[in-house]
Design an enzyme around this catalytic site. Structure first.
Site, PDB file in Angstrom:
ATOM      1  N   SER A   9      -6.623 -26.159   8.331  1.00 36.00           N
ATOM      2  CA  SER A   9      -5.503 -25.599   7.580  1.00 36.00           C
ATOM      3  C   SER A   9      -5.524 -26.105   6.147  1.00 36.00           C
ATOM      4  O   SER A   9      -5.299 -27.285   5.872  1.00 36.00           O
ATOM      5  CB  SER A   9      -4.177 -25.989   8.245  1.00 36.00           C
ATOM      6  OG  SER A   9      -3.118 -25.589   7.407  1.00 36.00           O
ATOM      7  N   HIS A  34      -7.854 -21.451   7.810  1.00 37.27           N
ATOM      8  CA  HIS A  34      -6.473 -21.097   8.132  1.00 37.27           C
ATOM      9  C   HIS A  34      -5.638 -21.270   6.863  1.00 37.27           C
ATOM     10  O   HIS A  34      -5.578 -22.352   6.277  1.00 37.27           O
ATOM     11  CB  HIS A  34      -5.947 -21.995   9.255  1.00 37.27           C
ATOM     12  CG  HIS A  34      -4.564 -21.654   9.701  1.00 37.27           C
ATOM     13  ND1 HIS A  34      -4.292 -20.650  10.623  1.00 37.27           N
ATOM     14  CD2 HIS A  34      -3.355 -22.168   9.357  1.00 37.27           C
ATOM     15  CE1 HIS A  34      -2.992 -20.580  10.826  1.00 37.27           C
ATOM     16  NE2 HIS A  34      -2.390 -21.486  10.059  1.00 37.27           N
ATOM     17  N   ASP A  36      -1.938 -20.869   5.068  1.00 33.44           N
ATOM     18  CA  ASP A  36      -0.497 -20.775   5.331  1.00 33.44           C
ATOM     19  C   ASP A  36       0.261 -20.293   4.105  1.00 33.44           C
ATOM     20  O   ASP A  36       0.279 -20.969   3.069  1.00 33.44           O
ATOM     21  CB  ASP A  36       0.036 -22.162   5.721  1.00 33.44           C
ATOM     22  CG  ASP A  36      -0.474 -22.600   7.077  1.00 33.44           C
ATOM     23  OD1 ASP A  36      -0.239 -21.874   8.053  1.00 33.44           O
ATOM     24  OD2 ASP A  36      -1.109 -23.671   7.152  1.00 33.44           O
ATOM     25  N   MET A  38       3.943 -19.435   2.690  1.00 30.56           N
ATOM     26  CA  MET A  38       5.368 -19.677   2.985  1.00 30.56           C
ATOM     27  C   MET A  38       6.233 -19.210   1.820  1.00 30.56           C
ATOM     28  O   MET A  38       5.865 -19.425   0.665  1.00 30.56           O
ATOM     29  CB  MET A  38       5.598 -21.176   3.176  1.00 30.56           C
ATOM     30  CG  MET A  38       4.735 -21.792   4.250  1.00 30.56           C
ATOM     31  SD  MET A  38       5.063 -23.556   4.340  1.00 30.56           S
ATOM     32  CE  MET A  38       3.853 -24.028   5.575  1.00 30.56           C
ATOM     33  N   HIS A  67      -1.832 -16.885   7.824  1.00 23.64           N
ATOM     34  CA  HIS A  67      -0.606 -17.065   8.610  1.00 23.64           C
ATOM     35  C   HIS A  67       0.576 -16.887   7.665  1.00 23.64           C
ATOM     36  O   HIS A  67       0.856 -17.749   6.832  1.00 23.64           O
ATOM     37  CB  HIS A  67      -0.654 -18.484   9.212  1.00 23.64           C
ATOM     38  CG  HIS A  67       0.575 -18.873   9.970  1.00 23.64           C
ATOM     39  ND1 HIS A  67       0.819 -20.177  10.352  1.00 23.64           N
ATOM     40  CD2 HIS A  67       1.629 -18.156  10.438  1.00 23.64           C
ATOM     41  CE1 HIS A  67       1.957 -20.244  11.022  1.00 23.64           C
ATOM     42  NE2 HIS A  67       2.475 -19.029  11.071  1.00 23.64           N
ATOM     43  N   MET A  69       4.284 -16.940   6.813  1.00 23.81           N
ATOM     44  CA  MET A  69       5.612 -17.427   7.198  1.00 23.81           C
ATOM     45  C   MET A  69       6.584 -16.903   6.154  1.00 23.81           C
ATOM     46  O   MET A  69       7.102 -17.652   5.311  1.00 23.81           O
ATOM     47  CB  MET A  69       5.598 -18.972   7.261  1.00 23.81           C
ATOM     48  CG  MET A  69       4.895 -19.488   8.500  1.00 23.81           C
ATOM     49  SD  MET A  69       4.330 -21.184   8.328  1.00 23.81           S
ATOM     50  CE  MET A  69       2.731 -20.872   7.596  1.00 23.81           C
ATOM     51  N   MET A 138       3.040 -21.636  17.885  1.00 24.62           N
ATOM     52  CA  MET A 138       3.421 -22.740  16.995  1.00 24.62           C
ATOM     53  C   MET A 138       3.775 -23.963  17.840  1.00 24.62           C
ATOM     54  O   MET A 138       4.692 -23.921  18.658  1.00 24.62           O
ATOM     55  CB  MET A 138       4.627 -22.359  16.126  1.00 24.62           C
ATOM     56  CG  MET A 138       4.353 -21.293  15.070  1.00 24.62           C
ATOM     57  SD  MET A 138       2.958 -21.624  13.967  1.00 24.62           S
ATOM     58  CE  MET A 138       3.419 -23.214  13.262  1.00 24.62           C
ATOM     59  N   GLY A 143       6.446 -24.712   8.673  1.00 21.34           N
ATOM     60  CA  GLY A 143       6.966 -25.091   7.360  1.00 21.34           C
ATOM     61  C   GLY A 143       6.230 -26.255   6.720  1.00 21.34           C
ATOM     62  O   GLY A 143       6.143 -26.340   5.504  1.00 21.34           O
ATOM     63  N   PHE A 144       5.697 -27.139   7.548  1.00 22.65           N
ATOM     64  CA  PHE A 144       5.076 -28.341   6.997  1.00 22.65           C
ATOM     65  C   PHE A 144       3.884 -28.775   7.839  1.00 22.65           C
ATOM     66  O   PHE A 144       3.895 -28.612   9.063  1.00 22.65           O
ATOM     67  CB  PHE A 144       6.092 -29.505   6.977  1.00 22.65           C
ATOM     68  CG  PHE A 144       7.340 -29.170   6.220  1.00 22.65           C
ATOM     69  CD1 PHE A 144       7.409 -29.379   4.843  1.00 22.65           C
ATOM     70  CD2 PHE A 144       8.440 -28.610   6.871  1.00 22.65           C
ATOM     71  CE1 PHE A 144       8.560 -29.034   4.133  1.00 22.65           C
ATOM     72  CE2 PHE A 144       9.595 -28.268   6.175  1.00 22.65           C
ATOM     73  CZ  PHE A 144       9.660 -28.481   4.800  1.00 22.65           C
ATOM     74  N   GLY A 146       1.539 -32.054   9.151  1.00 25.46           N
ATOM     75  CA  GLY A 146       1.803 -33.450   9.481  1.00 25.46           C
ATOM     76  C   GLY A 146       2.932 -33.719  10.458  1.00 25.46           C
ATOM     77  O   GLY A 146       3.393 -34.858  10.568  1.00 25.46           O
ATOM     78  N   ASP A 176      -1.172 -23.935  16.548  1.00 27.20           N
ATOM     79  CA  ASP A 176      -0.968 -24.345  15.159  1.00 27.20           C
ATOM     80  C   ASP A 176       0.107 -25.413  15.057  1.00 27.20           C
ATOM     81  O   ASP A 176       1.284 -25.142  15.287  1.00 27.20           O
ATOM     82  CB  ASP A 176      -0.588 -23.104  14.329  1.00 27.20           C
ATOM     83  CG  ASP A 176      -0.586 -23.392  12.845  1.00 27.20           C
ATOM     84  OD1 ASP A 176      -0.982 -24.503  12.435  1.00 27.20           O
ATOM     85  OD2 ASP A 176      -0.177 -22.486  12.086  1.00 27.20           O
ATOM     86  N   GLY A 177      -0.327 -26.624  14.675  1.00 28.96           N
ATOM     87  CA  GLY A 177       0.619 -27.708  14.400  1.00 28.96           C
ATOM     88  C   GLY A 177       0.379 -28.939  15.261  1.00 28.96           C
ATOM     89  O   GLY A 177       0.375 -28.854  16.489  1.00 28.96           O
ATOM     90  N   GLY A 198      -4.690 -29.367  10.415  1.00 28.38           N
ATOM     91  CA  GLY A 198      -4.468 -29.710   9.011  1.00 28.38           C
ATOM     92  C   GLY A 198      -4.664 -31.187   8.775  1.00 28.38           C
ATOM     93  O   GLY A 198      -5.740 -31.647   8.402  1.00 28.38           O
ATOM     94  N   SER A 199      -3.615 -31.956   9.055  1.00 27.39           N
ATOM     95  CA  SER A 199      -3.639 -33.400   8.766  1.00 27.39           C
ATOM     96  C   SER A 199      -4.754 -34.125   9.484  1.00 27.39           C
ATOM     97  O   SER A 199      -5.394 -35.006   8.904  1.00 27.39           O
ATOM     98  CB  SER A 199      -2.306 -34.044   9.169  1.00 27.39           C
ATOM     99  OG  SER A 199      -1.271 -33.344   8.551  1.00 27.39           O
TER     100      SER A 199
END
Ligand code: DX5
Ligand code: ZN
Length: 219
Positions: A9, A34, A36, A38, A67, A69, A138, A143-144, A146, A176-177, A198-199
């Protein structure tokens, strides 16, 4: 074990060194990018928009998974196709006429994805599952980057897999997440086809190696 895809991500990349991070993904064992998007309305955060996606597309040499959002995503389907998106995912919660939106995404030459917030049950997709190329489950509130992984995701993935099989659909399951070495293997065993990370990737010491670890599931 079946092969699964890894989609780093870019939200968690270093935006001051975006080209460097894109090249890292290009050279890694990752399968997809990926991305994102927003809008600060559907989710309480604003990420980046079209000019940035345009620059990413110019350097990325892998499949681009976008993606959205955002509220009322129908407004921008053509723009995202023109920007090089291969798959466009909209949120179930943001689409009043989901079936129409899915057809519009495909008419613009992209694969069509639907994302479900953690509170949205998978059975709401039963009448459209055959029209969906990918369901993005999800595993955090969008939204974030981490955030911590929501454990109920495993149950949702199992239910979704059952729904897909029962309808003879070809739909892929994306998570995702909060994906890490603690949940990746179990997610794939439960039915996940695509892991977004991501993180876990970008905050690690050696991002390319971390991608390889997620790909091979050898921790
Ligand atoms: C969250 C985004 C995710 C996020 C994942 O709203 O959709 O793609 O960047 O980041 P991690 O892996 O850090 O949870
Ligand atoms: Zn995402």
């Amino acid at each position: 074990m079946k092969t699964h895809k890894i989609a780093p991500s870019i939200l968690v990349a270093d935006f001051a060194n975006l080209q460097r991070d894109i090249e890292m993904v290009n050279q890694s064992e990752a399968d997809w990018f990926h991305i994102d998007i927003m809008d600060g309305v559907f989710v309480p955060n604003i990420s980046f928009g079209m000019p940035v996606l345009k620059s990413i597309s110019q350097h990325a040499n892998k499949f681009i998974d976008v993606h959205l959002m955002i509220v009322d995503p129908d407004r921008y389907i053509k723009n995202f196709a023109d920007l090089g998106s291969n798959l466009l995912t909209v949120h179930y919660e943001a689409c009043t006429h989901l079936h129409r939106t899915l057809q519009a995404i495909k008419a613009n030459g992209m694969q069509a994805g639907v994302a479900l917030n953690p509170h949205t049950p998978v059975n709401l997709l039963k009448d459209v599952i055959q029209d969906i190329d990918l369901v993005c489950v999800m595993s955090v509130n969008p939204g974030f980057g981490g955030q911590s992984f929501i454990e109920n995701t495993f149950e949702k993935v199992a239910e979704l897999k059952e729904l897909i099989l029962s309808k003879n659909a070809k739909t892929l399951i994306e998570i995702d997440g909060g994906v890490t070495d603690k949940n990746a293997k179990q997610l794939v065993q439960t039915g996940a086809d695509v892991l977004v990370a991501g993180s876990f990737v970008f905050k690690s010491k050696d991002a390319k190696k971390t991608i390889k670890i997620l790909k091979t599931l050898e921790f």
